[in-house]
Design an enzyme around this catalytic site. Structure first.
Site, mmCIF file in Angstrom:
data_model
loop_
_atom_site.group_PDB
_atom_site.id
_atom_site.type_symbol
_atom_site.label_atom_id
_atom_site.label_comp_id
_atom_site.label_asym_id
_atom_site.label_seq_id
_atom_site.Cartn_x
_atom_site.Cartn_y
_atom_site.Cartn_z
ATOM 1 N N ARG A 18 0.830 -1.210 0.000
ATOM 2 C CA ARG A 18 0.000 0.000 0.000
ATOM 3 C C ARG A 18 0.861 1.256 0.000
ATOM 4 O O ARG A 18 1.775 1.393 0.798
ATOM 5 C CB ARG A 18 -0.905 -0.002 1.233
ATOM 6 C CG ARG A 18 -1.763 1.243 1.320
ATOM 7 C CD ARG A 18 -2.881 1.093 2.311
ATOM 8 N NE ARG A 18 -2.440 1.205 3.691
ATOM 9 C CZ ARG A 18 -3.270 1.229 4.735
ATOM 10 N NH1 ARG A 18 -4.584 1.092 4.543
ATOM 11 N NH2 ARG A 18 -2.806 1.355 5.952
ATOM 12 N N LEU A 33 -6.187 -0.047 -15.855
ATOM 13 C CA LEU A 33 -5.771 -0.673 -14.597
ATOM 14 C C LEU A 33 -5.939 0.251 -13.387
ATOM 15 O O LEU A 33 -6.319 -0.193 -12.305
ATOM 16 C CB LEU A 33 -4.311 -1.122 -14.706
ATOM 17 C CG LEU A 33 -3.750 -1.849 -13.475
ATOM 18 C CD1 LEU A 33 -4.460 -3.170 -13.242
ATOM 19 C CD2 LEU A 33 -2.254 -2.066 -13.612
ATOM 20 N N TYR A 92 -8.194 2.224 -12.861
ATOM 21 C CA TYR A 92 -9.613 2.216 -12.471
ATOM 22 C C TYR A 92 -10.005 0.763 -12.204
ATOM 23 O O TYR A 92 -10.920 0.215 -12.807
ATOM 24 C CB TYR A 92 -10.489 2.799 -13.585
ATOM 25 C CG TYR A 92 -10.264 4.262 -13.901
ATOM 26 C CD1 TYR A 92 -9.548 5.100 -13.042
ATOM 27 C CD2 TYR A 92 -10.801 4.831 -15.055
ATOM 28 C CE1 TYR A 92 -9.357 6.436 -13.344
ATOM 29 C CE2 TYR A 92 -10.613 6.168 -15.354
ATOM 30 C CZ TYR A 92 -9.886 6.971 -14.493
ATOM 31 O OH TYR A 92 -9.715 8.301 -14.799
ATOM 32 N N VAL A 147 2.329 7.921 -5.336
ATOM 33 C CA VAL A 147 2.963 7.762 -6.650
ATOM 34 C C VAL A 147 3.317 6.299 -6.923
ATOM 35 O O VAL A 147 3.468 5.909 -8.077
ATOM 36 C CB VAL A 147 4.211 8.669 -6.855
ATOM 37 C CG1 VAL A 147 3.870 10.140 -6.632
ATOM 38 C CG2 VAL A 147 5.382 8.229 -6.005
ATOM 39 N N GLY A 148 3.422 5.476 -5.861
ATOM 40 C CA GLY A 148 3.729 4.054 -6.057
ATOM 41 C C GLY A 148 2.672 3.373 -6.895
ATOM 42 O O GLY A 148 2.933 2.876 -7.996
ATOM 43 N N GLY A 149 1.445 3.360 -6.401
ATOM 44 C CA GLY A 149 0.352 2.717 -7.119
ATOM 45 C C GLY A 149 -0.049 3.497 -8.361
ATOM 46 O O GLY A 149 -0.346 2.922 -9.404
ATOM 47 N N ILE A 164 7.927 -1.457 -5.333
ATOM 48 C CA ILE A 164 8.573 -0.273 -5.899
ATOM 49 C C ILE A 164 8.929 0.654 -4.743
ATOM 50 O O ILE A 164 8.063 1.017 -3.945
ATOM 51 C CB ILE A 164 7.636 0.425 -6.901
ATOM 52 C CG1 ILE A 164 7.420 -0.479 -8.113
ATOM 53 C CG2 ILE A 164 8.207 1.774 -7.327
ATOM 54 C CD1 ILE A 164 6.124 -0.242 -8.821
ATOM 55 N N GLY A 176 -0.704 4.944 -1.448
ATOM 56 C CA GLY A 176 -1.704 5.968 -1.134
ATOM 57 C C GLY A 176 -3.077 5.395 -0.790
ATOM 58 O O GLY A 176 -3.968 6.126 -0.363
ATOM 59 N N GLY A 177 -3.299 4.091 -1.033
ATOM 60 C CA GLY A 177 -4.554 3.448 -0.652
ATOM 61 C C GLY A 177 -5.757 3.826 -1.494
ATOM 62 O O GLY A 177 -6.893 3.627 -1.080
#
Ligand SMILES: Cc1cc2nc3c(=O)[nH]c(=O)nc-3n(C[C@H](O)[C@H](O)[C@H](O)COP(=O)(O)OP(=O)(O)OC[C@H]3O[C@@H](n4cnc5c(N)ncnc54)[C@H](O)[C@@H]3O)c2cc1C
Ligand SMILES: *[C@@H]1O[C@H](CO)[C@@H](O)[C@H](O)[C@H]1NC(C)=O
Ligand SMILES: *[C@@H]1O[C@H](CO)[C@@H](O)[C@H](O)[C@H]1NC(C)=O
Ligand SMILES: *[C@@H]1O[C@H](CO)[C@@H](O)[C@H](O)[C@H]1NC(C)=O
Ligand SMILES: *[C@@H]1O[C@H](CO)[C@@H](O)[C@H](O)[C@H]1NC(C)=O
Ligand SMILES: *[C@@H]1O[C@H](CO)[C@@H](O)[C@H](O)[C@H]1NC(C)=O
Length: 534
Positions: free
Chosen positions: A110, A474, A476, A181-183, A241, A112-113
């Site tokens: 996780r 992806l 969404y 920014v990860g996800g 990441i 920003g969730g």
């Protein structure tokens, strides 16, 4: 009465939890004992990063970065994480991977969730969250016009730090300012500069990743296949990441924004029909999104649809008016509709903050409010006929609380080949659509009602959107398009959602997965399984 209830309830829930999970709980104990032996920075004790349900902060840490209330309330009532490791140092993440793998625990990553289906903070099997939101440094090097951004930084923080250094540099990413920014990047990442600069990942030049063996790799040591996969293929499947190295883009000191609204009675259908024919071909400095919403017009209970045309132009009013006059005069854009501002101010405008809000709000890392919602996405490859638009409006007026967004592609998006990164929706796509229903009642009936509504709308739109596969975005995330329980190990099932998210890039993603994580440790309901080795 109140006292006995409040004492009883926690006991009850502990009982309910522990009965089916006896083995997992001992695995959890082993896991927790393993962690302190496998991290390397004594100045940041891993004990400070561990939250189990008995910790008074557990619940708030769990909920802080968990955006969709539809998923959160459900998961909160049924299966919460057994523990949260909120890494304070990269070695805490390495230890979590090592120990979870060793004791067979499923982990969820996780940043920003904001995952639409909450895959970063929920699971139908017992799990542990590796929360990366504290790893959020941003180092900008203006000499090379690049920056290293850690996974837990938000889009808002990134925008703010860039603007601190320069008013003519920017980064193309999402409109919402609390995305991790990860996800966000790993799923593609797009915003109002997409037609000029492409996606966030199109401007990523290096990355740091922890692999399944706990090694920290960069672009060179992970190799071009993995670097290709994490740009658009979703991070979860390939490792953790840690950070992205991004190339900043140059923007003018002043950009121009506008918003015009038209109801059906004011000719919205004709205007949208025209917009569909031109918006993907406009000058790539110009991005015009439409957001139709169903409203109750004229105070007599009559419903209508109101369409907002929201524009972002990398330039000033004079040239904007000339371009619109030449290509889309029907829009009727006037000089006094146009607002010139710096790029950083335009990020506030797009995020919906009122005029005059201080840019310091970009440093708020959590959303101001949360809602229950369900989203689906589509790609449009042909102009939707007016009859199609009328179907859409009719469905919208029947559905309460629906919100649609259509975003033009073309420009830079059409220049980048489908195989350049794992993100496959490039040339040939004119528009991307987002359909969202949102509500505020917490009940399973409400959830069922709204989710059914949006599924019906999605079915009704089938004739007007991409098919075979019906492509999906992806970022969404939508579990309706295929999922294999909590565990994406069935290749036949994964091929279905894989084709929708990644088109033919899915097969290459599965081969990369087989190379770097053959035992499928990094997984969720819609991850990439290893290509079967037969
Ligand atoms: C209000 C709102 C507005 C949005 N606006 C936009 C927009 O303008 N443009 C756009 O492109 N998208 C937008 N999105 C979608 C958003 O990009 C995705 O939800 C994205 O996945 C969010 O990333 P996150 O880190 O916040 O979420 P998370 O839920 O933390 O992560 C999302 C996924 O990535 C995985 N992941 C997270 N961190 C890592 C990591 N370090 N390594 C490997 N895997 C990881 C998670 O396991 C999960 O599967 C929006 C979403 C919301 C809720
Ligand atoms: C989660 O459950 C706790 C009780 O265990 C409750 O206090 C909290 O409000 C719930 N949160 C959500 C978002 O439903
Ligand atoms: C409301 O809709 C009805 C039926 O379409 C129409 O007859 C009526 O004129 C509308 N009222 C207004 C104020 O537009
Ligand atoms: C926003 O505020 C500025 C001054 O703070 C003002 O000049 C400008 O006209 C305002 N714009 C809008 C659209 O209200
Ligand atoms: C995966 O999906 C297939 C086909 O729907 C099903 O037979 C299988 O049981 C599923 N596996 C899991 C783990 O859910
Ligand atoms: C995942 O699914 C596979 C095949 O259906 C099954 O063998 C395996 O036990 C499942 N793993 C988990 C963690 O559920």
């Amino acid at each position: 009465m109140r006292a006995s209830r409040s004492i009883l309830l926690p006991f009850l829930s502990i009982l309910l939890f522990s009965i089916p999970l006896v083995t997992s709980n001992s695995a959890l104990d082993d896991f927790l004992r393993c962690l302190p032996k496998h991290y390397s920075n004594p100045s940041k004790p891993i004990a400070d990063a561990i939250y189990t349900p008995t910790n008074p902060s557990f619940q708030s840490v769990y909920e802080l970065h968990a955006y969709n209330l539809r998923v959160l309330t459900q998961a909160n009532a049924t299966l919460k994480p057994m523990a949260i490791i909120a890494a304070l140092h990269e070695s805490h993440a390495q230890a979590t991977i090592f120990c979870a793998k060793h004791f067979g625990l499923q982990i969820r990553l996780r940043s920003g969730g904001h995952d639409y289906e909450g895959l970063s903070f929920s699971s139908s099997v017992p799990f542990v969250i590796l929360d990366l939101s504290n790893l959020r440094s941003i180092q900008i090097d203006m000499a090379s016009e690049t920056a290293w951004v850690q996974t837990g930084a938000t889009t808002g923080e990134l925008y703010y730090r860039i603007a601190e250094k320069s008013n003519v540099h920017a980064f193309p990413a999402g409109v919402c300012t609390t995305l991790g920014v990860g996800g966000h990047f790993t799923g593609g990442g797009y915003g109002p500069m997409i037609r000029k600069f492409g996606l966030s990942i199109d401007n990523v030049v290096d990355a740091q990743l922890i692999d399944v063996n706990g090694r920290i790799l960069d672009r060179k040591s992970m190799g071009e296949d993995v670097f290709w996969a994490i740009r658009g293929g979703g991070g979860t499947s390939f490792g953790v990441i840690l950070s992205w190295k991004i190339k900043l883009v140059r923007v003018p000191a002043k950009v121009t924004v506008f918003e015009l609204k038209k109801t059906l009675e004011q000719g919205a259908t004709d205007l949208v029909y025209k917009w569909l024919q031109v918006a993907y071909k406009l000058d790539e400095d110009l991005f015009i999104r439409i957001t139709p919403v169903a409203i109750t017009g004229n105070g007599k209970g009559n419903k209508t649809v109101q369409v907002s045309f929201i524009g972002h132009f990398l330039g000033q009013t004079d040239r904007l008016l000339q371009l619109v006059q030449a290509s889309f005069p029907e829009l009727g854009l006037q000089r006094n509709d146009c607002i010139e501002m710096s790029w950083i101010e335009s990020t506030l405008y797009w995020a919906g903050f009122p005029n005059g809000t201080s840019i310091d709000i970009l440093l708020n890392r959590v959303p101001q409010s949360k809602v229950f919602f369900k989203t689906k996405s589509d790609y449009i490859k042909n102009v939707i006929p007016k009859a199609g638009l009328e179907t859409l409006w009719k469905m919208m007026m029947r559905i309460e609380s629906i919100w649609i967004q259509m975003n033009p592609y073309g420009g830079r998006m059409a220049e980048i080949p489908e195989s350049e990164t794992a993100f496959a929706h490039r040339g040939g796509n004119l528009y991307k659509v987002q359909y969202t229903v949102h509500w505020s009642e917490e009940s399973s009936e409400a959830t069922k009602k709204y989710v059914e509504w949006i599924r019906k709308l999605y079915t009704a739109m089938a004739p007007y959107v991409s098919s075979r596969p019906r492509e999906a975005f992806l970022n969404y995330r939508d579990l309706d398009i295929g999922s294999n329980g909590s565990n994406s190990s069935d290749f036949a099932v994964a091929k279905v959602y894989g084709a929708k998210y990644f088109k033919t890039n899915f097969l290459r993603l599965a081969r990369v997965k087989a190379m770097v994580d053959p035992d499928n440790f990094f997984k969720n309901e819609q991850s990439i399984p290893p290509f079967p080795s037969i």
